[in-house]
Design an enzyme around this catalytic site. Structure first.
Site, PDB file in Angstrom:
ATOM      1  N   GLY A 500       0.748  -1.180   0.107  1.00 56.47           N
ATOM      2  CA  GLY A 500       0.216  -0.162  -0.120  1.00 56.47           C
ATOM      3  C   GLY A 500       0.925   1.089  -0.020  1.00 56.47           C
ATOM      4  N   GLY A 502       0.173   5.597   1.092  1.00 58.37           N
ATOM      5  CA  GLY A 502      -0.633   6.477   1.470  1.00 58.37           C
ATOM      6  C   GLY A 502       0.199   7.805   1.700  1.00 58.37           C
ATOM      7  N   VAL A 507       3.562   1.239   2.358  1.00 61.92           N
ATOM      8  CA  VAL A 507       3.554   0.038   3.504  1.00 61.92           C
ATOM      9  C   VAL A 507       3.884  -1.076   2.867  1.00 61.92           C
ATOM     10  CG1 VAL A 507       1.684  -1.057   4.914  1.00 61.92           C
ATOM     11  CG2 VAL A 507       1.336   1.318   4.011  1.00 61.92           C
ATOM     12  N   LYS A 521       4.973   0.535   7.851  1.00 63.14           N
ATOM     13  CA  LYS A 521       4.444   1.861   7.510  1.00 63.14           C
ATOM     14  C   LYS A 521       5.903   2.548   7.630  1.00 63.14           C
ATOM     15  CE  LYS A 521      -0.278   3.327   7.917  1.00 63.14           C
ATOM     16  NZ  LYS A 521      -0.870   4.401   8.453  1.00 63.14           N
ATOM     17  N   ASP A 618     -11.328   9.019  10.074  1.00 69.14           N
ATOM     18  CA  ASP A 618     -11.137   8.795   8.713  1.00 69.14           C
ATOM     19  C   ASP A 618     -11.571   7.361   8.747  1.00 69.14           C
ATOM     20  OD1 ASP A 618     -10.359   8.972   6.083  1.00 69.14           O
ATOM     21  OD2 ASP A 618      -8.321   8.549   6.354  1.00 69.14           O
TER      22      ASP A 618
END
Ligand SMILES: *[C@@H]1O[C@H](CO)[C@@H](O)[C@H](O)[C@H]1NC(C)=O
Ligand SMILES: *[C@@H]1O[C@H](CO)[C@@H](O)[C@H](O)[C@H]1NC(C)=O
Ligand SMILES: *[C@@H]1O[C@H](CO)[C@@H](O)[C@H](O)[C@H]1NC(C)=O
Ligand SMILES: *[C@@H]1O[C@H](CO)[C@@H](O)[C@H](O)[C@H]1NC(C)=O
Ligand SMILES: *[C@@H]1O[C@H](CO)[C@@H](O)[C@H](O)[C@H]1NC(C)=O
Ligand SMILES: *[C@@H]1O[C@H](CO)[C@@H](O)[C@H](O)[C@H]1NC(C)=O
Length: 832
Positions: A500, A502, A507, A521, A618
């Protein structure tokens, strides 16, 4: 003869490792005032007056007193006593310093002109005054203290008080406590102020007041590896009818990191009291309550509660609240999460609280509002109440000891001064370096506390090693992970391991040394979210652990890196399972409901749990992850902010969050409340039902925004027209109706009109129940459900402009495009 001895030794050697019972490193048992050894519960108490014994006794003007006419039932240990007409002491040399048990056996008798019931004396253990102007009654009495001994010897002083006072003791025990018997993290201080952490428990001198095998029989020292006595709880129950004893026939499933046999024996964890459901229908008594007499007037006590879920047939059914002295001490205690998701696995939780004016400590357990109506229960397996002994008298420390300290002090002093000079020099160097790297310094200023949570003491053990599956390597501050370990876990940040991207950075999937799968992360230098988020995330996550929240495994701040390491959640984001190319097998309606319920539980914990008042900010389908069993876990607290203070009703802060999920009120007024999360959650509910993104710019204007579109259909009462085609014909009408209404209420325009997440949770469980009950279409009683809300026309924020990235494009889920990005884009386009 010699060979015989050898064989016996050999057999003994073989036996020792086999026996699972605890063997203290130091173990002194003294039969005071006697020439003979005495055996009690298979333990040999040695004479304190023979050669080997007398090495303990010092300043000896003491008297050996023998009871010539003991009562026939009296154990031989209590036939003799050592009497101290003047101050005398015992000295024990210790092979291991640290926490020790010290026990005194008192059983007064009359002999040689002494009436031991008229004694009057004080006792000091390692300089701590543990008994003051003490006068044992007429019966036998055991006094137990647990304390940390800093040096390699322990001195116990008996000091007569008053003109005619003298001291005495019949028997003594000094032995090493198991490692981590008392630990410094995770203890909950409970009082009118709420629950806060109590630090440094192990530095307190504890005196055992009550030790209770709840729902069980008396456990004698025979059956306890620390030779303790546990008594039944009946005498302490306030309403006997509220409780029902349960007994398990299976030995407890001890888990690494949880309680051990040394914390409490099998017998304690195999019995409990549970709610007597036949009786407790009377709502006012929906509590099991015990009253324990203690010293009155705000005297501080440790309350150690033992739990093992021997009542549930499955995991995650039991949620209950614990009250101490009427104060909420542990809300929504989830034994499954606390106990490693294993039934009947023992754990304990430490609380510190003050006694009331009447000298009572009241402990209650009652079903939590989170428990489903079928699972309504609350249990307790064991309880220990210990007084925190106030150490006041310090002038009595022996002069010899003082001299010693002085001597050592002056030697050490010289060394210390030298070290200080070196340290100052190094510090100066470091500061100069740091000026060049202000960022790193800021990270070091984070008020860091090791992962613990919920304050569960067993959990603290867990977080300090075993749960992270690396007791040795990461040690007590297990959260800090060396950069080198992270490099090797991620194959030096191999791009193929990226799962991922972000705002924060990349990630990676990784595997730590101990085979623990993690999501790593890695913050990019100058990343958009950057340092404040990193700090927020550590501070918040360090306080939180819950079955439905993704937990932090560790972090790294070396080499100006900012890295967070999370548990790896096997099946990834919920979104991937709802729609798009990632969707393999569609989730059933029941699975979807259970996922929504799980996520709501996680969110409810954030809003109301121990860490109280955290607004996620979020919530979206990419921030709800699914584990291998499709259990939902809410992720990404990087945007979290602590909730409103008592006198504020909202937190004002820069707009963050993800487009399509954003509370319109928050958007307009920049005011953030927990109801903003409820709004976003409402969007997720429709996303789950309709299997489409929250925002899809490729669709017709009226369909772009899911919240707007689904609400319109819901209001027309035609929600079934827009549900996931896969679900058509599979949802019961009543369940769909309940679900639709719940989602609708979440999307109310004004926060005050939206339900709390707790109410949402309740309604979702109801929807699940409706789906599972057989009578289709049966009308249901809505009285306990949400208050009907007059939903006025909902004003949804401006539809998105076309340059917004499509929600479905980013499949990774660990973090999506955040609203800050969207808004900056919006503002740019709109500004033109
Ligand atoms: C008491 O026990 C110790 C150790 O078990 C032993 O060495 C000693 O000889 C015994 N003393 C007597 C008087 O039996
Ligand atoms: C306590 O024991 C540890 C480990 O054996 C030792 O390093 C430490 O110096 C001891 N402390 C004192 C005060 O003797
Ligand atoms: C014990 O001695 C203390 C100190 O002199 C005195 O105050 C107290 O009254 C005595 N207690 C009894 C029961 O005699
Ligand atoms: C806890 O104990 C440590 C070590 O003795 C000490 O440095 C620290 O200040 C103590 N903290 C509190 C809150 O008492
Ligand atoms: C305690 O231990 C004794 C001896 O091992 C055993 O016979 C007894 O059943 C045990 N008691 C309990 C309550 O388990
Ligand atoms: C249980 O007891 C606590 C404190 O004693 C009280 O605040 C709470 O309302 C009780 N709960 C119920 C359901 O009676």
């Amino acid at each position: 003869m010699e060979t015989q001895k050898l064989i016996i030794h050999f057999i003994l050697l073989l036996l020792i490792p086999c026996s699972s019972s605890f063997t203290p490193i130091d173990n002194y048992l003294l039969n005071c005032g006697s020439q003979n050894n005495a055996s009690l519960f298979n333990r040999i108490f040695m004479s304190d007056s023979t050669n080997q014994g007398s090495t303990f006794l010092s300043a000896d003007k003491s008297i050996s007193l023998i009871n010539r006419n003991p009562h026939a039932d009296l154990h031989t240990l209590y036939h003799t006593a050592r009497v101290f007409p003047s101050t005398g002491s015992y000295k024990f040399s210790l092979r291991k310093n640290g926490t020790h048990f010290v026990r005194f056996h008192f059983s007064p008798f009359k002999a040689q002109g002494f009436d031991l019931t008229s004694a009057n004396f004080s006792v000091l253990v390692d300089g701590n005054l543990v008994l003051t102007n003490f006068k044992p009654g007429s019966g036998a009495l055991l006094k137990e203290f647990i304390l940390k001994v800093g040096s390699n010897f322990l001195e116990i002083v008996f000091r007569p008080e008053g003109n005619l006072g003298f001291g005495f003791v019949n028997a003594m025990e000094v032995f090493t406590a198991p490692d981590d018997f008392v630990i410094d993290y995770g203890t909950r201080l409970v009082g009118p102020f709420g629950v806060v952490e109590y630090k440094n428990l192990s530095y307190q001198v504890l005196e055992t007041i009550h030790r209770i095998n709840v729902g069980g029989v008396k456990v004698t020292p025979f059956n306890d590896s620390l030779w303790r006595t546990w008594i039944p709880d009946e005498g302490f129950l306030v309403f006997k009818d509220a409780a029902k004893p349960v007994v398990s026939t299976h030995t407890p499933n001890y888990q690494k990191g949880g309680a051990t046999r040394e914390i409490a024996p099998d017998n304690v964890y195999m019995t409990a009291q549970e709610m007597n459901k036949d009786r407790s229908i009377i709502a006012s008594q929906f509590n099991i309550t015990w009253d324990f007499p203690v010293a009155p007037g705000g005297v501080r006590h440790l309350v150690r509660l033992h739990f093992s879920d021997i009542v549930s047939r499955a995991l995650s059914l039991l949620y209950f609240d614990v009250y101490i002295n009427g104060y909420s001490a542990y809300k929504d205690l989830d034994l499954s999460s606390l106990a490693f998701h294993v039934l009947a696995s023992p754990v304990y939780v430490d609380f510190v609280t003050d006694s009331d004016d009447l000298g009572v400590i009241r402990i209650s357990v009652s079903p939590s509002e989170l428990s489903s109506s079928r699972g309504m229960n609350a249990i307790l397996n064991g309880a220990e109440v210990m007084k925190l002994v106030n150490v006041v008298d310090s002038h009595v420390v022996h002069r010899k000891k003082r001299l010693w300290v002085l001597l050592v002090g002056s030697i050490v002093g010289g060394v210390v001064i030298l070290l200080l000079v070196i340290a100052a020099f190094l510090l100066a160097l470091k500061c100069r370096k740091k000026k060049k790297k202000p960022k790193q310094r800021a990270v070091e200023n984070v008020g860091w506390t090791p992962l613990r949570f919920y304050g569960g003491s067993s959990l603290s053990r867990l977080s300090e090693g075993t749960a992270l599956n690396s007791p040795g390597s990461y040690g007590y501050f297990g959260l800090r992970i060396p950069f080198a370990d992270i490099q090797s876990a991620t194959n030096n940040f191999d791009r193929s391991l990226i799962i991922g991207t972000g705002g924060f950075g990349m990630v990676y999937k990784g595997v730590l040394k101990d085979n623990v799968k993690v999501a790593v992360k890695r913050g990019m230098p100058g990343s958009r979210q950057g340092l404040p988020e990193f700090q927020t995330e550590i501070t918040i996550l360090s306080k939180i652990r819950h079955r439905h929240l993704v937990s932090l495994v560790g972090y790294c701040e070396e080499n100006s890196e900012m890295i967070l390491v999370y548990e790896y959640v096997e099946k990834g984001p919920l979104k991937k399972h709802l729609y798009g190319s990632g969707r393999n097998e569609p989730l059933s309606w029941k699975q979807r409901l259970e996922i929504c319920i799980g996520a709501a539980r996680g969110l409810h914990y954030l809003h109301t749990g121990f860490a109280r008042g955290i607004i996620h900010r979020d919530i979206k389908s990419t921030n709800i992850l699914l584990d291998e069993n499709h259990v939902a876990k809410v992720a990404d607290f990087g945007l979290s902010r602590s909730g409103p203070c008592i006198d504020e009703t909202h937190v004002s802060t820069g707009v963050k969050g993800s487009f399509g999920y954003l509370d319109p009120e928050y958007f307009r007024r920049q005011q953030l409340t927990d109801k903003s999360d409820v709004y976003s959650f409402g969007v997720v509910l429709f996303e789950v039902l309709c299997a489409r993104p929250a925002v899809d710019p490729q669709l017709d204007r009226e369909q772009v925004n899911l919240a707007e579109w689904a609400l319109a259909w819901q209001k027309k009462g035609m929600l079934e027209h827009i549900i996931d085609p896969y679900l058509v014909g599979k949802i019961k009408q009543s369940s769909l109706k309940k679900f639709g209404e719940t989602a609708e209420k979440c999307l109310a325009e004004y926060g005050v009109d939206r339900p709390t997440i707790g109410a949402v949770l309740w309604n979702l469980e109801y929807a699940l129940q409706l789906q599972e009950t057989d009578q289709e279409g049966e009308s249901y009683d809505d009285s306990s459900a949400l208050e009907p809300v007059n939903v006025t026309t909902t004003i949804i924020p401006e539809g998105p402009s076309c340059n917004i990235r499509r929600e479905g494009d980013n499949d990774n889920g660990y973090s999506d495009m955040s609203a800050t990005e969207v808004f900056s884009q919006l503002m740019n386009t709109e500004g033109r």
